[in-house]
Design a protein around this motif. Structure first.
Motif, PDB file in Angstrom:
ATOM      1  N   MET A  81     -34.692  10.762  17.952  1.00 41.17           N
ATOM      2  CA  MET A  81     -33.669  10.227  18.853  1.00 41.17           C
ATOM      3  C   MET A  81     -33.376   8.794  18.465  1.00 41.17           C
ATOM      4  SD  MET A  81     -34.738  11.638  22.643  1.00 41.17           S
ATOM      5  CE  MET A  81     -33.416  10.778  23.453  1.00 41.17           C
ATOM      6  N   ASP A  82     -32.096   8.488  18.310  1.00 40.41           N
ATOM      7  CA  ASP A  82     -31.678   7.128  17.999  1.00 40.41           C
ATOM      8  C   ASP A  82     -30.534   6.742  18.925  1.00 40.41           C
ATOM      9  OD1 ASP A  82     -33.357   6.588  15.714  1.00 40.41           O
ATOM     10  OD2 ASP A  82     -32.106   8.019  14.612  1.00 40.41           O
ATOM     11  N   GLU A  83     -30.711   5.652  19.660  1.00 38.96           N
ATOM     12  CA  GLU A  83     -29.636   5.165  20.513  1.00 38.96           C
ATOM     13  C   GLU A  83     -28.652   4.390  19.649  1.00 38.96           C
ATOM     14  OE1 GLU A  83     -28.763   2.418  24.453  1.00 38.96           O
ATOM     15  OE2 GLU A  83     -30.810   3.031  24.011  1.00 38.96           O
ATOM     16  N   ILE A  84     -27.369   4.635  19.882  1.00 36.21           N
ATOM     17  CA  ILE A  84     -26.339   3.862  19.194  1.00 36.21           C
ATOM     18  C   ILE A  84     -26.190   2.561  19.976  1.00 36.21           C
ATOM     19  CG2 ILE A  84     -23.925   3.781  18.493  1.00 36.21           C
ATOM     20  CD1 ILE A  84     -24.018   6.821  18.254  1.00 36.21           C
ATOM     21  N   GLU A  85     -26.437   1.466  19.303  1.00 38.14           N
ATOM     22  CA  GLU A  85     -26.465   0.154  19.963  1.00 38.14           C
ATOM     23  C   GLU A  85     -25.057  -0.376  20.245  1.00 38.14           C
ATOM     24  OE1 GLU A  85     -29.347  -1.609  20.696  1.00 38.14           O
ATOM     25  OE2 GLU A  85     -30.559   0.067  19.989  1.00 38.14           O
ATOM     26  N   ASN A  86     -24.947  -1.175  21.282  1.00 39.66           N
ATOM     27  CA  ASN A  86     -23.739  -1.948  21.616  1.00 39.66           C
ATOM     28  C   ASN A  86     -22.491  -1.106  21.840  1.00 39.66           C
ATOM     29  OD1 ASN A  86     -25.209  -4.422  21.365  1.00 39.66           O
ATOM     30  ND2 ASN A  86     -24.988  -4.253  19.148  1.00 39.66           N
ATOM     31  N   VAL A  87     -22.649   0.096  22.396  1.00 42.10           N
ATOM     32  CA  VAL A  87     -21.478   0.923  22.715  1.00 42.10           C
ATOM     33  C   VAL A  87     -20.813   0.329  23.947  1.00 42.10           C
ATOM     34  CG1 VAL A  87     -20.685   3.205  23.449  1.00 42.10           C
ATOM     35  CG2 VAL A  87     -22.501   2.998  21.742  1.00 42.10           C
ATOM     36  N   GLU A  88     -19.535   0.048  23.843  1.00 43.12           N
ATOM     37  CA  GLU A  88     -18.799  -0.509  24.973  1.00 43.12           C
ATOM     38  C   GLU A  88     -18.011   0.551  25.717  1.00 43.12           C
ATOM     39  OE1 GLU A  88     -16.431  -3.847  23.800  1.00 43.12           O
ATOM     40  OE2 GLU A  88     -18.079  -4.742  22.679  1.00 43.12           O
ATOM     41  N   LYS A  89     -17.413   1.495  24.929  1.00 44.91           N
ATOM     42  CA  LYS A  89     -16.545   2.486  25.548  1.00 44.91           C
ATOM     43  C   LYS A  89     -16.483   3.723  24.660  1.00 44.91           C
ATOM     44  CE  LYS A  89     -12.101   1.357  25.600  1.00 44.91           C
ATOM     45  NZ  LYS A  89     -10.745   0.948  26.012  1.00 44.91           N
ATOM     46  N   VAL A  90     -16.398   4.906  25.300  1.00 42.53           N
ATOM     47  CA  VAL A  90     -16.201   6.169  24.585  1.00 42.53           C
ATOM     48  C   VAL A  90     -14.995   6.848  25.235  1.00 42.53           C
ATOM     49  CG1 VAL A  90     -17.149   8.459  24.059  1.00 42.53           C
ATOM     50  CG2 VAL A  90     -18.643   6.451  24.030  1.00 42.53           C
TER      51      VAL A  90
END
Length: 113
Positions: free
Chosen positions: A21-30
């Motif tokens: 599992m890897d979190e995608i860092e610094n996601v602001e919006k999807v």
């Protein structure tokens, strides 16, 4: 993770099963685009889960729905305007309020009140 489970033990178990599992860092919006509109997750958390060579993504957040704007062709505006003897601006407004339905816009503009 899961309530009542030690995060270290969970990671070890996942590693044994070949999961990562890897979190995608610094996601602001999807944004998820659909024909009827867009689902916007802001703020959002995205985690990539790799298992047996396949990666899946888990999206967490609260979506808001933004309906798609109806595109009104100029030919539709001209048709409604000529059929109802109203200005092009009035015809366009009627078409927009009727989601581009020509017949409904004409009926709306010609209805006797």
């Amino acid at each position: 993770m899961m309530p009542g489970v030690n995060p270290k033990q969970m990671k070890a178990a996942m590693k044994k099963m070949g999961m990562k599992m890897d979190e995608i860092e610094n996601v602001e919006k999807v944004v998820v685009y659909t024909p009827s509109g867009n689902y916007v997750f802001e703020p959002a958390e995205v985690v990539g889960i790799t298992m047996q060579g396949q990666t899946s993504y888990q999206l967490t957040g609260t979506p808001r729905f933004e309906p798609a704007k109806v595109e009104i062709p100029e030919s539709d505006v001209e048709l409604v305007s000529s059929q109802t003897q109203v200005s092009p601006e009035t015809a366009r407004a009627a078409l927009e309020s009727c989601n581009g339905d020509i017949a409904e816009a004409i009926l709306k503009l010609t209805a006797v009140e």
